[in-house]
Design an enzyme around this catalytic site. Structure first.
Site, PDB file in Angstrom:
ATOM      1  N   TRP A  99       0.827  -1.210   0.000  1.00 40.24           N
ATOM      2  CA  TRP A  99       0.000   0.000   0.000  1.00 40.24           C
ATOM      3  C   TRP A  99       0.857   1.254   0.000  1.00 40.24           C
ATOM      4  O   TRP A  99       0.546   2.239  -0.676  1.00 40.24           O
ATOM      5  CB  TRP A  99      -0.971  -0.002   1.176  1.00 40.24           C
ATOM      6  CG  TRP A  99      -1.908  -1.170   1.129  1.00 40.24           C
ATOM      7  CD1 TRP A  99      -1.980  -2.207   2.015  1.00 40.24           C
ATOM      8  CD2 TRP A  99      -2.897  -1.448   0.118  1.00 40.24           C
ATOM      9  NE1 TRP A  99      -2.951  -3.088   1.627  1.00 40.24           N
ATOM     10  CE2 TRP A  99      -3.522  -2.664   0.473  1.00 40.24           C
ATOM     11  CE3 TRP A  99      -3.306  -0.796  -1.043  1.00 40.24           C
ATOM     12  CZ2 TRP A  99      -4.539  -3.230  -0.294  1.00 40.24           C
ATOM     13  CZ3 TRP A  99      -4.315  -1.355  -1.813  1.00 40.24           C
ATOM     14  CH2 TRP A  99      -4.919  -2.556  -1.440  1.00 40.24           C
ATOM     15  N   ASP A 166      -1.627   6.822   6.184  1.00 39.95           N
ATOM     16  CA  ASP A 166      -2.673   5.876   5.801  1.00 39.95           C
ATOM     17  C   ASP A 166      -2.871   4.958   7.007  1.00 39.95           C
ATOM     18  O   ASP A 166      -1.995   4.167   7.330  1.00 39.95           O
ATOM     19  CB  ASP A 166      -2.210   5.085   4.566  1.00 39.95           C
ATOM     20  CG  ASP A 166      -3.180   3.959   4.184  1.00 39.95           C
ATOM     21  OD1 ASP A 166      -4.190   3.762   4.886  1.00 39.95           O
ATOM     22  OD2 ASP A 166      -2.901   3.273   3.175  1.00 39.95           O
ATOM     23  N   LYS A 190     -11.703  -2.041   7.138  1.00 37.80           N
ATOM     24  CA  LYS A 190     -10.848  -2.875   7.981  1.00 37.80           C
ATOM     25  C   LYS A 190     -11.258  -2.759   9.445  1.00 37.80           C
ATOM     26  O   LYS A 190     -11.379  -3.743  10.135  1.00 37.80           O
ATOM     27  CB  LYS A 190      -9.378  -2.487   7.827  1.00 37.80           C
ATOM     28  CG  LYS A 190      -8.914  -2.294   6.375  1.00 37.80           C
ATOM     29  CD  LYS A 190      -8.490  -3.590   5.731  1.00 37.80           C
ATOM     30  CE  LYS A 190      -8.326  -3.518   4.218  1.00 37.80           C
ATOM     31  NZ  LYS A 190      -7.499  -2.456   3.687  1.00 37.80           N
TER      32      LYS A 190
HETATM   33  C1  LIG Z   1      -6.947  -2.071   2.259  1.00 39.08           C
HETATM   34  C2  LIG Z   1      -5.930  -0.994   2.313  1.00 39.08           C
HETATM   35  C3  LIG Z   1      -5.885   0.028   1.341  1.00 39.08           C
HETATM   36  C4  LIG Z   1      -6.798   0.045   0.150  1.00 39.08           C
HETATM   37  O1  LIG Z   1      -8.057   0.427   0.531  1.00 39.08           O
HETATM   38  P1  LIG Z   1      -9.234   0.595  -0.528  1.00 39.08           P
HETATM   39  O2  LIG Z   1     -10.303   1.214   0.323  1.00 39.08           O
HETATM   40  O3  LIG Z   1      -9.576  -0.759  -1.028  1.00 39.08           O
HETATM   41  O4  LIG Z   1      -8.769   1.487  -1.604  1.00 39.08           O
HETATM   42  C5  LIG Z   1      -4.939   1.016   1.491  1.00 39.08           C
HETATM   43  N1  LIG Z   1      -4.090   1.031   2.531  1.00 39.08           N
HETATM   44  C6  LIG Z   1      -4.102   0.075   3.477  1.00 39.08           C
HETATM   45  C7  LIG Z   1      -3.129   0.126   4.608  1.00 39.08           C
HETATM   46  C8  LIG Z   1      -5.031  -0.964   3.390  1.00 39.08           C
HETATM   47  O5  LIG Z   1      -5.050  -1.920   4.329  1.00 39.08           O
END
Ligand SMILES: *Cc1c(COP(=O)(O)O)cnc(C)c1O
Length: 355
Positions: A99, A166, A190
């Site tokens: 990511w 993030d 998540k």
């Molecule tokens: C799942 C995830 C993403 C991607 O998220 P989307 O909502 O599917 O775009 C980005 N960063 C992290 C750390 C993730 O776990």
């Protein structure tokens, strides 16, 4: 048979959050209409948005001068919205996995980038240390929890530049010092809600510093000015986020989520370290509490499929590891009970006895 949901995302939510959301989809607030079929500007929905924003601020102790908005597009859209809004000349990124790398790739479209450090040399099984955050960049970006590789950074950086994180997969699992960030974002699926909504916590005066024109929809200020209602927001996922935020508050807030996360992680890592069949894939000090990755020990590699089938037969769901790591990954988000982790441990012990 009881199922234990270790899916990495979309992932486990408290049962009552799912039931409340399902009920609102059938009859919202007793108005005889579904949450799915009413205006986001109605007097019934506005309080949902207001309370969801307010509870995010309350639970994460967000200081004055920050806004909380709920957007579409996932964390992946933030990978480009961040540089669109913040990158004037140069930005620094910490590369700790899939990511983080995707975020960096988008930033390159907008200006110069520096990869301050990377753990790619060891398939991202550790968090780089001792790197310097340059002072001549517009911001420093990192991924707090690496969902795929199972590493986590549980500290708030002191940086000479704005910090953007993030936090898709560990938001609300521990207290954070929001004042150290210009922005925190993440996909909700998540640890916050069902899929379909993205949270953004942004410092208002960190915006408006780039000289480029920003398309209206991609400009954070548009959404802040309109109370996250510039266009139709994802109403149902925001409602389920609100139910989950209320649940977290009722359980004792992020402090209690923090305690539970440590408790779960200690139980599971202790078994991974003890059991002769398994080993963890990540440097001990960098282990994630949210995504716990492990593989069969070298002498027992051939038992992988058998363990997967055995665990599945005992109700463990979603423990197959991501293809880039292999083995197993047990995701233990806020809603995962201690009992769930103990059930997985019992299953690992029983499998060991058989071999
Ligand atoms: C799942 C995830 C993403 C991607 O998220 P989307 O909502 O599917 O775009 C980005 N960063 C992290 C750390 C993730 O776990």
């Amino acid at each position: 048979m009881k199922k234990y949901n270790f899916n990495a995302g979309p992932s486990i939510l408290p049962r009552e959050v799912i039931e409340q959301t399902a009920q609102a989809c059938l009859d919202f607030n007793g108005i005889g209409l579904s949450l799915m079929e009413i205006s986001h500007r109605s007097k019934d929905f506005q309080p949902v948005m207001d309370e969801a924003q307010q509870l995010m601020k309350e639970l994460l102790d967000v200081p004055a001068g920050y806004s909380v908005i709920f957007l579409g597009g996932g964390a992946s859209l933030q990978f480009c919205m961040v540089p669109y809004n913040f990158l004037e000349k140069k930005a620094a990124y910490l590369n700790t996995g899939t990511w983080a790398k995707k975020a960096l790739k988008e930033a390159k479209l907008f200006g110069d980038t520096i990869e301050v450090a990377s753990s790619a040399d060891k398939n991202y099984n550790y968090i780089p240390k001792g790197f310097e955050i340059p002072s001549d960049v517009d911001y420093f970006h990192f991924t707090s929890n690496n969902t795929i590789f199972g590493t986590e950074i549980r500290k708030d950086f002191d940086a000479p530049v704005p910090v953007i994180a993030d936090m898709s997969s560990d938001i609300l699992s521990r207290p954070i010092d929001v004042s150290k960030y210009a922005m925190i974002y993440g996909g909700a699926q998540k640890n916050l809600s069902m899929a379909g909504v993205t949270f953004v916590i942004v410092k208002d005066d960190a915006l408006g510093k780039v000289s480029r024109n920003i398309p209206t929809m991609l400009d954070y200020r548009t959404h802040i000015e309109k109370g996250s209602m510039f266009n139709t927001p994802p109403c149902v996922p925001i409602y389920s986020a609100l139910m989950n935020l209320r649940w977290i508050k009722a359980q004792g807030g992020v402090k209690e989520m923090d305690r539970r996360a440590s408790e779960r992680a200690e139980i599971l890592y202790a078994e991974i370290d003890r059991n002769k069949l398994f080993r963890g894939t990540v440097e001990t000090e960098d282990r994630s509490r949210m995504n716990i990755c492990f593989v069969m020990n070298d002498d027992y590699k051939e038992l992988e499929a058998e363990f997967a089938a055995f665990a599945t037969s005992l109700g463990m769901v979603g423990i197959k590891g991501h293809r880039s790591v292999g083995g197993f990954r047990a995701s233990c988000y806020n809603a995962m009970s201690k009992e769930g982790v103990e059930a997985l441990v019992a299953c690992m012990k029983e499998f060991e006895k058989k071999h």
